[in-house]
Design a protein around this motif. Structure first.
Motif, short mmCIF file in Angstrom:
data_model
loop_
_atom_site.label_atom_id
_atom_site.label_comp_id
_atom_site.label_asym_id
_atom_site.label_seq_id
_atom_site.Cartn_x
_atom_site.Cartn_y
_atom_site.Cartn_z
N GLY A 1 0.82 -1.22 0.00
CA GLY A 1 0.00 0.00 0.00
C GLY A 1 0.85 1.26 0.00
O GLY A 1 0.65 2.17 0.83
N LEU B 1 8.26 4.32 -5.80
CA LEU B 1 7.19 3.48 -6.37
C LEU B 1 7.86 2.49 -7.31
O LEU B 1 8.82 2.84 -7.99
CB LEU B 1 6.19 4.32 -7.18
N ARG C 1 4.88 -1.01 -11.18
CA ARG C 1 3.42 -1.19 -11.10
C ARG C 1 2.78 0.03 -10.42
O ARG C 1 1.70 0.46 -10.80
CB ARG C 1 3.09 -2.47 -10.33
N GLY C 2 3.48 0.57 -9.42
CA GLY C 2 2.96 1.76 -8.73
C GLY C 2 2.80 2.92 -9.68
O GLY C 2 1.81 3.64 -9.65
N PRO D 1 8.62 -4.58 -4.74
CA PRO D 1 9.98 -4.05 -4.93
C PRO D 1 10.36 -2.90 -4.01
O PRO D 1 11.53 -2.71 -3.70
CB PRO D 1 9.98 -3.60 -6.39
N VAL D 2 9.35 -2.13 -3.59
CA VAL D 2 9.66 -0.96 -2.77
C VAL D 2 10.27 -1.35 -1.41
O VAL D 2 10.92 -0.54 -0.76
CB VAL D 2 8.39 -0.08 -2.66
S1 SF4 Z 1 5.64 -2.10 -3.99
FE1 SF4 Z 1 4.92 -1.47 -6.02
S2 SF4 Z 1 3.03 -2.66 -6.34
FE2 SF4 Z 1 3.50 -2.74 -4.16
S3 SF4 Z 1 2.26 -1.05 -3.28
FE3 SF4 Z 1 4.37 -0.29 -3.68
S4 SF4 Z 1 4.25 0.67 -5.69
FE4 SF4 Z 1 2.46 -0.67 -5.48
#
Ligand code: SF4
Length: 488
Positions: A15, A43, A46-47, A166-167
């Motif tokens: 999130g 991010l 995908r973010g 990934p974050v």
């Molecule tokens: S790690 Fe990527 S997919 Fe997961 S919430 Fe963060 S920005 Fe979205």
């Protein structure tokens, strides 16, 4: 005037906070929420693609009854009348794990009004298996908070968390390089984005992750002077393909750290995700100052499941609901925010054969036929609603952009319920249910260990595809999915 509006990303259960630059009704660009304590502005790809939810050319904007466009009023009137015509046992409701807490709360009420217990959350089957294991009693186990994770001395990671979320890389690096002697132990059959950062990589035989955890649990329990655990380490070592002394050292190192977090990433290649989730929590309860977290594939997996469990006692599991669809026991289905035929292509024929299907979705579905009513769904970026993320925190977000022809699941269900439903009240009710939590299912460690010992290694475990986090029509509509997956 250009404004900045905060929101969150729900493409995994971290999130992450995100920001949008808007001018009046127009959303101009995605921006970065550097003050957000979870992701501090970062991010993953995908973010960044959250923005596509707002401007995607294929977004649905009008309800559709069969192949015909219809007004919301006609559509809701039709569905209210038709759903009441069926025997309660033949009606089912599926709630996507991207849905909000209010959506889940009102879906539970609708199930009550229809008199059915055929309601379940839709999510990745591995995530649902892990969620089931996370309900088994593990007294004293505490959930980790993401913003505090970087200060730990040790991480024990089961799976490839840096592909799923990934974050989290920043937190993993904060631990690894925070202090000399800090440990990052990764359990994974493959060399992955996460295992590159490991100080110890326990490269297990595919599928045997639960058994590796059981071995660590045994060492930690006995080293800490707690219960003796009946597990033959020599045998386990052969099954998991890791020397006994390596398993023992990894367990001792983790136990010796002054603080630590166990991060579990469910996957279909893991033989028993439920056992992994349970052992991770048991480990957190036995080793001093340790916490756990399960990183699910979709944002509100924890919230939706907790609310359905808390509000509809004895409701069907997702697997059992799908069995009922397969077995032809269901005649009418309300699918909220999920394209079930895309997630379960083996069921497409059955779903087409149902007498009534209503589906809220962002995009058109190839399923379109006379029995299907399609409801254009507002995304979480166009809604004010609450979500419960992997670390248990509740995020209440306001709409970053106005709705264009769409409705949220909560608004659709409120209209179906027919009463004057107060969405703010639904949010408070959902909050109370999540805070109360669902009663733990009784579990015997001895029994679970004996189940773990039945695990045998699989042939291989393909690496996680960096862009693929669900077999969902939502995902397949994104540009990044199509360029990275030839079959998309
Ligand atoms: S790690 Fe990527 S997919 Fe997961 S919430 Fe963060 S920005 Fe979205």
């Amino acid at each position: 005037m250009v404004e900045k509006k905060r929101s969150i990303c729900l493409f995994c259960s971290l999130g992450c906070g995100t920001m949008f630059r808007t001018a009046g009704e127009h959303v101009l660009a995605i921006d970065y929420d550097r003050d957000n304590p979870v992701n501090q502005g970062s991010l993953c790809p995908r973010g960044n693609y959250n923005f596509e939810l707002l401007n995607h050319p294929c977004r649905l904007a009008e309800p559709q009854i069969g192949k015909r466009k219809a007004s919301w009023r006609e559509t809701i009137d039709l569905l209210r009348r038709r759903f009441m015509e069926f025997d309660p046992d033949s009606v089912g409701i599926v709630v996507s794990s991207l849905s909000s807490n209010e959506d889940a709360c009102l879906a539970a009420k609708l199930a009550g009004q229809l008199g059915t217990k055929n309601i379940a959350a839709a999510a990745d089957p591995a995530d649902l298996e892990a969620y089931a294991g996370s309900k088994w009693e593990a007294e004293g186990a505490k959930l980790a908070r993401i913003e505090k994770m970087g200060k730990e001395e040790a991480l024990l990671i089961i799976g490839d968390v840096l592909t799923r979320s990934p974050v989290l890389a920043k937190r993993v690096n904060q631990v690894k390089y925070g202090k000399r002697g800090n440990r990052v132990t990764v359990i994974d059959p493959n060399q992955t984005h996460t295992s590159w950062f490991a100080t110890t990589h326990l490269k297990n035989q595919p599928g045997t992750e639960a058994l590796v955890l059981a071995a660590i649990l045994k060492v930690v329990s006995e080293e800490s002077g707690k219960a003796r655990i009946d597990l033959n380490l020599e045998k386990v070592s052969k099954t998991v393909g890791i020397p006994q002394e390596v398993l023992v050292k990894a367990a001792r190192d983790f136990n010796a750290a002054a603080s630590g977090t166990i991060i579990f990433v469910p996957r279909e290649t893991i033989a028993r995700n439920d056992l992994c989730a349970y052992f991770a929590r048991m480990l957190a309860s036995l080793s001093p100052n340790k916490k756990y977290i399960t990183c699910y594939g979709f944002g509100n997996t924890l919230g939706v499941n907790t609310i359905l469990d808390g509000m509809v006692s004895g409701h069907l599991s997702s697997a059992d609901l799908l069995k009922k669809v397969e077995g032809g026991q269901l005649k009418a289905l309300l699918i909220l925010g999920e394209d079930l035929a895309a997630s379960h292509p083996e069921l497409e024929k059955r779903i087409r054969g149902l007498e009534l299907v209503a589906m809220s979705n962002y995009f058109l579905t190839p399923l379109t036929d006379d029995a299907l009513t399609l409801l254009p769904l507002a995304s979480h970026l166009e809604n004010s609603a609450s979500y419960t993320l992997a670390d248990g925190r509740r995020e209440r977000i306001d709409a970053a952009a106005p709705k264009v022809g769409t409705m949220s699941n909560a608004e659709i269900i409120a209209a179906l319920l027919g009463d004057k439903v107060d969405l703010g009240q639904a949010d408070q009710e959902a909050k109370a249910v999540v805070e109360k939590g669902v009663p733990s299912d009784k579990a015997e460690l001895k029994q679970k260990l004996s189940e773990a010992q039945k695990i045998t290694a699989r042939k291989d475990a393909p690496e996680l595809n960096i862009t693929h986090f669900g077999n969902n029509r939502l995902v397949r509509n994104f540009f990044w999915y199509r360029v990275n997956n030839k079959h998309g």
